[in-house]
Motif scaffolding. Structure first.
Motif, PDB file in Angstrom:
ATOM      1  N   TYR A  15      34.863  42.757  39.286  1.00  0.00           N
ATOM      2  CA  TYR A  15      33.938  41.545  39.593  1.00  0.00           C
ATOM      3  C   TYR A  15      33.674  40.602  38.540  1.00  0.00           C
ATOM      4  CZ  TYR A  15      32.115  44.022  43.690  1.00  0.00           C
ATOM      5  OH  TYR A  15      32.155  44.744  44.902  1.00  0.00           O
ATOM      6  N   VAL A  16      33.771  40.814  37.326  1.00  0.00           N
ATOM      7  CA  VAL A  16      33.901  39.769  36.365  1.00  0.00           C
ATOM      8  C   VAL A  16      35.206  38.759  36.465  1.00  0.00           C
ATOM      9  CG1 VAL A  16      34.168  38.882  33.808  1.00  0.00           C
ATOM     10  CG2 VAL A  16      32.232  40.860  34.488  1.00  0.00           C
ATOM     11  N   LEU A  17      36.260  39.440  36.835  1.00  0.00           N
ATOM     12  CA  LEU A  17      37.689  38.748  37.014  1.00  0.00           C
ATOM     13  C   LEU A  17      37.570  37.841  38.463  1.00  0.00           C
ATOM     14  CD1 LEU A  17      40.660  40.902  35.651  1.00  0.00           C
ATOM     15  CD2 LEU A  17      39.735  38.499  34.802  1.00  0.00           C
ATOM     16  N   LEU A  18      37.011  38.642  39.456  1.00  0.00           N
ATOM     17  CA  LEU A  18      36.804  37.863  40.677  1.00  0.00           C
ATOM     18  C   LEU A  18      35.948  36.589  40.515  1.00  0.00           C
ATOM     19  CD1 LEU A  18      36.883  38.007  43.561  1.00  0.00           C
ATOM     20  CD2 LEU A  18      34.754  39.345  43.680  1.00  0.00           C
ATOM     21  N   CYS A  19      34.948  36.666  39.656  1.00  0.00           N
ATOM     22  CA  CYS A  19      33.937  35.569  39.436  1.00  0.00           C
ATOM     23  C   CYS A  19      35.119  34.097  39.124  1.00  0.00           C
ATOM     24  CB  CYS A  19      33.121  35.672  38.252  1.00  0.00           C
ATOM     25  SG  CYS A  19      31.980  36.777  38.582  1.00  0.00           S
ATOM     26  N   PHE A  20      36.191  34.600  38.401  1.00  0.00           N
ATOM     27  CA  PHE A  20      36.973  33.277  38.119  1.00  0.00           C
ATOM     28  C   PHE A  20      37.635  32.525  38.870  1.00  0.00           C
ATOM     29  CE2 PHE A  20      36.078  35.435  34.077  1.00  0.00           C
ATOM     30  CZ  PHE A  20      35.152  34.651  33.398  1.00  0.00           C
ATOM     31  N   HIS A  21      37.773  33.278  40.090  1.00  0.00           N
ATOM     32  CA  HIS A  21      38.559  32.543  41.082  1.00  0.00           C
ATOM     33  C   HIS A  21      37.849  31.458  41.710  1.00  0.00           C
ATOM     34  CE1 HIS A  21      41.931  35.347  40.932  1.00  0.00           C
ATOM     35  NE2 HIS A  21      41.106  36.121  40.376  1.00  0.00           N
ATOM     36  N   LYS A  22      36.474  31.299  41.627  1.00  0.00           N
ATOM     37  CA  LYS A  22      35.977  30.121  42.165  1.00  0.00           C
ATOM     38  C   LYS A  22      35.745  29.104  41.126  1.00  0.00           C
ATOM     39  CE  LYS A  22      33.850  31.856  45.859  1.00  0.00           C
ATOM     40  NZ  LYS A  22      33.862  31.450  47.107  1.00  0.00           N
ATOM     41  N   LYS A  23      35.502  29.352  39.932  1.00  0.00           N
ATOM     42  CA  LYS A  23      35.396  28.312  38.710  1.00  0.00           C
ATOM     43  C   LYS A  23      35.560  28.862  37.558  1.00  0.00           C
ATOM     44  CE  LYS A  23      30.506  27.515  39.328  1.00  0.00           C
ATOM     45  NZ  LYS A  23      29.392  26.854  38.927  1.00  0.00           N
ATOM     46  N   ALA A  24      35.445  28.166  36.538  1.00  0.00           N
ATOM     47  CA  ALA A  24      35.083  28.595  35.157  1.00  0.00           C
ATOM     48  C   ALA A  24      33.508  28.692  35.007  1.00  0.00           C
ATOM     49  CB  ALA A  24      35.362  27.453  34.054  1.00  0.00           C
TER      50      ALA A  24
END
Length: 121
Positions: A15-24
């Protein structure tokens, strides 16, 4: 052979890596995003979150950006994108195996098949 730090990837790591697909994002944004996305099923405490961020930085999956006051945003790297894509493929295979294994058969009672159907619908 020594176990690699990211194999298998834990649910919080995913889920942490998934976050970065939206933005920094900074730590607070990551924690809020994951909590909201998972309907509070996955909660990242500060110790867990910053341990994951540290591991990801050491492995070259994310990088720190310039601080904005006290806010320190992180972004995913190309290596992080590749690992994340591999993890999604691995999870799809796991789900395919589970769906195939629990596929209703003519030998099972109707109630047993019906009980399993919503799990993979």
């Amino acid at each position: 052979m020594a176990k690699k730090a990211l194999e298998p990837m834990t649910e919080p790591m995913f889920y942490v890596l998934l976050c970065f697909h939206k933005k920094a994002m900074c730590g607070t944004e990551i924690s809020d995003y994951v909590r909201n996305l998972t309907d509070e099923r996955v909660r990242l405490g500060p110790g867990t979150l910053y341990s994951i961020l540290s591991t990801f930085q050491e492995e070259g999956l994310i990088e720190k950006m310039d601080a904005e006051g006290r806010r320190i945003p992180y972004r995913i790297t190309e290596k992080g994108e590749l690992l994340f894509a591999e993890e999604i493929a691995r999870l799809k295979k796991c789900l395919e195996d589970a769906e195939r294994e629990f596929e209703p058969s003519e030998n099972r009672e109707t109630t047993e098949a019906a009980a399993l159907t919503p799990v993979f619908a």
